[in-house]
Motif scaffolding. Structure first.
Motif, PDB file in Angstrom:
ATOM      1  N   THR A  42       0.828  -1.207   0.000  1.00 57.51           N
ATOM      2  CA  THR A  42       0.000   0.000   0.000  1.00 57.51           C
ATOM      3  C   THR A  42       0.863   1.258   0.000  1.00 57.51           C
ATOM      4  OG1 THR A  42      -1.730  -1.200   1.172  1.00 57.51           O
ATOM      5  CG2 THR A  42      -1.890   1.179   1.181  1.00 57.51           C
ATOM      6  N   GLU A  45       2.451   1.617  -3.425  1.00 53.86           N
ATOM      7  CA  GLU A  45       1.452   2.058  -4.402  1.00 53.86           C
ATOM      8  C   GLU A  45       1.204   3.556  -4.279  1.00 53.86           C
ATOM      9  OE1 GLU A  45      -2.132   3.412  -6.009  1.00 53.86           O
ATOM     10  OE2 GLU A  45      -1.956   3.104  -3.847  1.00 53.86           O
ATOM     11  N   ALA A  46       1.099   4.044  -3.047  1.00 58.82           N
ATOM     12  CA  ALA A  46       0.875   5.476  -2.838  1.00 58.82           C
ATOM     13  C   ALA A  46       2.067   6.286  -3.335  1.00 58.82           C
ATOM     14  CB  ALA A  46       0.619   5.756  -1.360  1.00 58.82           C
ATOM     15  N   ASN A  48       4.238   5.380  -5.612  1.00 57.17           N
ATOM     16  CA  ASN A  48       4.288   5.269  -7.068  1.00 57.17           C
ATOM     17  C   ASN A  48       3.279   6.207  -7.719  1.00 57.17           C
ATOM     18  OD1 ASN A  48       5.156   3.940  -9.573  1.00 57.17           O
ATOM     19  ND2 ASN A  48       3.073   3.154  -9.591  1.00 57.17           N
ATOM     20  N   THR A  49       2.107   6.284  -7.135  1.00 54.86           N
ATOM     21  CA  THR A  49       1.040   7.112  -7.696  1.00 54.86           C
ATOM     22  C   THR A  49       1.274   8.604  -7.451  1.00 54.86           C
ATOM     23  OG1 THR A  49      -0.542   5.333  -7.359  1.00 54.86           O
ATOM     24  CG2 THR A  49      -1.456   7.525  -7.671  1.00 54.86           C
ATOM     25  N   LEU A  50       1.690   8.943  -6.228  1.00 54.94           N
ATOM     26  CA  LEU A  50       1.767  10.349  -5.833  1.00 54.94           C
ATOM     27  C   LEU A  50       3.167  10.941  -5.846  1.00 54.94           C
ATOM     28  CD1 LEU A  50      -0.702  10.016  -2.843  1.00 54.94           C
ATOM     29  CD2 LEU A  50      -1.199  10.952  -5.113  1.00 54.94           C
ATOM     30  N   ARG A  61      -2.397   9.014   3.964  1.00 55.76           N
ATOM     31  CA  ARG A  61      -2.865   8.408   2.716  1.00 55.76           C
ATOM     32  C   ARG A  61      -3.213   6.933   2.900  1.00 55.76           C
ATOM     33  NH1 ARG A  61      -5.135   9.961  -1.969  1.00 55.76           N
ATOM     34  NH2 ARG A  61      -4.576   8.526  -3.584  1.00 55.76           N
TER      35      ARG A  61
END
Length: 90
Positions: A42, A45-46, A48-50, A61
């Protein structure tokens, strides 16, 4: 006695919770080969995305408390999956 709406809401919550549990089980099975925990995945992923985030922003987040987030970030860093930098203003 519960109203029809309350029973319907409870039934919906029960279905959602069971669905969440089933999905979580599948995600955990998928992550076994990567040697990542749900919390590590998680956080990655955060990020990588943000992009770059402060620990505080990442905690908010992914909804982990500070001590847990520090542990997750330490593990990701030791695995070579993230770089940690100190904010010169902090």
């Amino acid at each position: 006695m519960k109203s029809t709406g309350e029973r319907s809401n409870l039934k919906t919550l029960t279905i959602l919770f069971k669905t969440y549990q089933a999905v979580l089980k599948k995600v955990k099975e998928s992550l076994k080969s990567s040697e990542l925990t749900i919390n590590e995945f998680t956080a990655l992923e955060a990020l990588n995305t943000l992009g770059s985030l402060t620990t505080s922003d990442l905690m908010n987040r992914v909804l982990l408390p500070n001590s847990s987030m520090t542990y997750v970030l330490d593990r990701l860093h030791s695995k070579g999956l993230i770089n940690r930098t100190k904010d010169p203003i902090d």
